[in-house]
Motif scaffolding. Sequence first.
Motif, PDB file in Angstrom:
ATOM      1  N   VAL A   1      36.640  85.439 -14.420  1.00 56.46           N
ATOM      2  CA  VAL A   1      36.076  85.076 -13.128  1.00 56.46           C
ATOM      3  C   VAL A   1      36.912  83.937 -12.557  1.00 56.46           C
ATOM      4  O   VAL A   1      37.200  82.959 -13.256  1.00 56.46           O
ATOM      5  CB  VAL A   1      34.598  84.628 -13.248  1.00 56.46           C
ATOM      6  CG1 VAL A   1      34.034  84.240 -11.896  1.00 56.46           C
ATOM      7  CG2 VAL A   1      33.767  85.727 -13.884  1.00 56.46           C
ATOM      8  N   GLU A   2      37.309  84.082 -11.287  1.00 57.09           N
ATOM      9  CA  GLU A   2      38.080  83.045 -10.608  1.00 57.09           C
ATOM     10  C   GLU A   2      37.390  82.625  -9.327  1.00 57.09           C
ATOM     11  O   GLU A   2      36.683  83.425  -8.704  1.00 57.09           O
ATOM     12  CB  GLU A   2      39.482  83.544 -10.255  1.00 57.09           C
ATOM     13  CG  GLU A   2      40.380  83.768 -11.434  1.00 57.09           C
ATOM     14  CD  GLU A   2      41.796  84.149 -11.026  1.00 57.09           C
ATOM     15  OE1 GLU A   2      42.060  84.317  -9.810  1.00 57.09           O
ATOM     16  OE2 GLU A   2      42.647  84.269 -11.911  1.00 57.09           O
ATOM     17  N   ASP A   3      37.629  81.395  -8.924  1.00 55.88           N
ATOM     18  CA  ASP A   3      37.225  80.920  -7.616  1.00 55.88           C
ATOM     19  C   ASP A   3      38.188  81.569  -6.633  1.00 55.88           C
ATOM     20  O   ASP A   3      39.396  81.309  -6.660  1.00 55.88           O
ATOM     21  CB  ASP A   3      37.327  79.391  -7.569  1.00 55.88           C
ATOM     22  CG  ASP A   3      36.864  78.811  -6.257  1.00 55.88           C
ATOM     23  OD1 ASP A   3      37.235  79.358  -5.193  1.00 55.88           O
ATOM     24  OD2 ASP A   3      36.151  77.803  -6.278  1.00 55.88           O
ATOM     25  N   ALA A   4      37.699  82.442  -5.762  1.00 61.48           N
ATOM     26  CA  ALA A   4      38.558  83.214  -4.864  1.00 61.48           C
ATOM     27  C   ALA A   4      39.287  82.345  -3.854  1.00 61.48           C
ATOM     28  O   ALA A   4      40.357  82.720  -3.383  1.00 61.48           O
ATOM     29  CB  ALA A   4      37.742  84.284  -4.147  1.00 61.48           C
ATOM     30  N   THR A   5      38.758  81.176  -3.538  1.00 61.55           N
ATOM     31  CA  THR A   5      39.408  80.338  -2.532  1.00 61.55           C
ATOM     32  C   THR A   5      40.594  79.566  -3.089  1.00 61.55           C
ATOM     33  O   THR A   5      41.569  79.345  -2.381  1.00 61.55           O
ATOM     34  CB  THR A   5      38.410  79.351  -1.891  1.00 61.55           C
ATOM     35  OG1 THR A   5      37.828  78.545  -2.903  1.00 61.55           O
ATOM     36  CG2 THR A   5      37.317  80.093  -1.149  1.00 61.55           C
TER      37      THR A   5
ATOM     38  N   SER B   1      39.723  94.497  -9.907  1.00 65.16           N
ATOM     39  CA  SER B   1      39.033  93.263  -9.543  1.00 65.16           C
ATOM     40  C   SER B   1      38.204  93.500  -8.293  1.00 65.16           C
ATOM     41  O   SER B   1      38.447  94.434  -7.527  1.00 65.16           O
ATOM     42  CB  SER B   1      40.027  92.121  -9.318  1.00 65.16           C
ATOM     43  OG  SER B   1      40.819  92.369  -8.187  1.00 65.16           O
ATOM     44  N   GLN B   2      37.225  92.636  -8.133  1.00 70.10           N
ATOM     45  CA  GLN B   2      36.338  92.708  -6.981  1.00 70.10           C
ATOM     46  C   GLN B   2      35.983  91.290  -6.569  1.00 70.10           C
ATOM     47  O   GLN B   2      35.718  90.430  -7.414  1.00 70.10           O
ATOM     48  CB  GLN B   2      35.078  93.492  -7.307  1.00 70.10           C
ATOM     49  CG  GLN B   2      34.179  93.648  -6.112  1.00 70.10           C
ATOM     50  CD  GLN B   2      33.377  94.919  -6.178  1.00 70.10           C
ATOM     51  OE1 GLN B   2      33.414  95.643  -7.154  1.00 70.10           O
ATOM     52  NE2 GLN B   2      32.659  95.190  -5.132  1.00 70.10           N
ATOM     53  N   LYS B   3      35.966  91.060  -5.247  1.00 69.20           N
ATOM     54  CA  LYS B   3      35.598  89.751  -4.716  1.00 69.20           C
ATOM     55  C   LYS B   3      34.203  89.831  -4.116  1.00 69.20           C
ATOM     56  O   LYS B   3      33.858  90.799  -3.445  1.00 69.20           O
ATOM     57  CB  LYS B   3      36.583  89.310  -3.638  1.00 69.20           C
ATOM     58  CG  LYS B   3      37.959  89.001  -4.167  1.00 69.20           C
ATOM     59  CD  LYS B   3      38.875  88.530  -3.074  1.00 69.20           C
ATOM     60  CE  LYS B   3      40.266  88.279  -3.644  1.00 69.20           C
ATOM     61  NZ  LYS B   3      41.188  87.810  -2.620  1.00 69.20           N
ATOM     62  N   SER B   4      33.410  88.786  -4.406  1.00 66.30           N
ATOM     63  CA  SER B   4      32.059  88.707  -3.875  1.00 66.30           C
ATOM     64  C   SER B   4      31.596  87.262  -3.912  1.00 66.30           C
ATOM     65  O   SER B   4      31.762  86.592  -4.932  1.00 66.30           O
ATOM     66  CB  SER B   4      31.114  89.590  -4.698  1.00 66.30           C
ATOM     67  OG  SER B   4      29.798  89.482  -4.217  1.00 66.30           O
ATOM     68  N   GLN B   5      31.039  86.780  -2.826  1.00 68.12           N
ATOM     69  CA  GLN B   5      30.433  85.456  -2.738  1.00 68.12           C
ATOM     70  C   GLN B   5      31.360  84.348  -3.244  1.00 68.12           C
ATOM     71  O   GLN B   5      30.935  83.451  -3.976  1.00 68.12           O
ATOM     72  CB  GLN B   5      29.096  85.427  -3.468  1.00 68.12           C
ATOM     73  CG  GLN B   5      28.086  86.393  -2.889  1.00 68.12           C
ATOM     74  CD  GLN B   5      26.773  86.406  -3.643  1.00 68.12           C
ATOM     75  OE1 GLN B   5      26.645  85.840  -4.707  1.00 68.12           O
ATOM     76  NE2 GLN B   5      25.783  87.062  -3.057  1.00 68.12           N
ATOM     77  N   GLY B   6      32.634  84.416  -2.881  1.00 64.95           N
ATOM     78  CA  GLY B   6      33.585  83.376  -3.243  1.00 64.95           C
ATOM     79  C   GLY B   6      34.154  83.477  -4.646  1.00 64.95           C
ATOM     80  O   GLY B   6      34.896  82.602  -5.072  1.00 64.95           O
ATOM     81  N   LEU B   7      33.797  84.527  -5.373  1.00 66.51           N
ATOM     82  CA  LEU B   7      34.316  84.747  -6.725  1.00 66.51           C
ATOM     83  C   LEU B   7      35.151  86.014  -6.766  1.00 66.51           C
ATOM     84  O   LEU B   7      34.903  86.964  -6.024  1.00 66.51           O
ATOM     85  CB  LEU B   7      33.175  84.894  -7.724  1.00 66.51           C
ATOM     86  CG  LEU B   7      32.207  83.723  -7.870  1.00 66.51           C
ATOM     87  CD1 LEU B   7      31.110  84.089  -8.847  1.00 66.51           C
ATOM     88  CD2 LEU B   7      32.928  82.463  -8.296  1.00 66.51           C
ATOM     89  N   GLU B   8      36.138  86.024  -7.647  1.00 69.75           N
ATOM     90  CA  GLU B   8      36.881  87.246  -7.928  1.00 69.75           C
ATOM     91  C   GLU B   8      36.709  87.553  -9.407  1.00 69.75           C
ATOM     92  O   GLU B   8      37.030  86.727 -10.262  1.00 69.75           O
ATOM     93  CB  GLU B   8      38.358  87.104  -7.596  1.00 69.75           C
ATOM     94  CG  GLU B   8      39.126  88.382  -7.855  1.00 69.75           C
ATOM     95  CD  GLU B   8      40.547  88.359  -7.355  1.00 69.75           C
ATOM     96  OE1 GLU B   8      41.238  89.364  -7.542  1.00 69.75           O
ATOM     97  OE2 GLU B   8      40.978  87.332  -6.790  1.00 69.75           O
ATOM     98  N   ILE B   9      36.170  88.721  -9.695  1.00 71.90           N
ATOM     99  CA  ILE B   9      35.932  89.146 -11.073  1.00 71.90           C
ATOM    100  C   ILE B   9      36.955  90.213 -11.418  1.00 71.90           C
ATOM    101  O   ILE B   9      37.051  91.229 -10.721  1.00 71.90           O
ATOM    102  CB  ILE B   9      34.501  89.684 -11.253  1.00 71.90           C
ATOM    103  CG1 ILE B   9      33.492  88.599 -10.877  1.00 71.90           C
ATOM    104  CG2 ILE B   9      34.282  90.166 -12.690  1.00 71.90           C
ATOM    105  CD1 ILE B   9      32.070  89.084 -10.831  1.00 71.90           C
ATOM    106  N   SER B  10      37.725  89.972 -12.466  1.00 72.41           N
ATOM    107  CA  SER B  10      38.763  90.906 -12.899  1.00 72.41           C
ATOM    108  C   SER B  10      38.384  91.510 -14.245  1.00 72.41           C
ATOM    109  O   SER B  10      37.983  90.798 -15.155  1.00 72.41           O
ATOM    110  CB  SER B  10      40.109  90.195 -13.038  1.00 72.41           C
ATOM    111  OG  SER B  10      40.501  89.631 -11.814  1.00 72.41           O
TER     112      SER B  10
END
Length: 99
Positions: free
Chosen positions: A33-37, A5-14
């Motif tokens: 895709v998840e909202d990282a917050t 996974s990678q986090k960028s601009q408030g998103l986490e893509i797994s």
Amino acid sequence: MASSSQKSQGLEISLDGDKNATVGKRANLALQVEDATIGQPIRDVALQVKAIATEHNLTVFDYKGIPDQQVKLTWLEQFFDGSPHKIEVETTPLPGSNH
């Protein structure tokens, strides 16, 4: 199954799926895709997925889709040679999205 996974601009893509593909066999892959917050899956997003053969920097797969009912974009991909590949993902909010 492998997961990264990678986090960028408030998103986490797994990315989940087969870590090592076998030439001539389809690899199972899935994106979420998840909202990282808040850690909640996002379904109102378009995903541009590219598989790139790193040996020659050649795009061998290019697809745009949206998450399914399980809030994942899944696909089978067959690799034709033994060279390493990387997966690139670009996200775009769908019209009316909160993200």
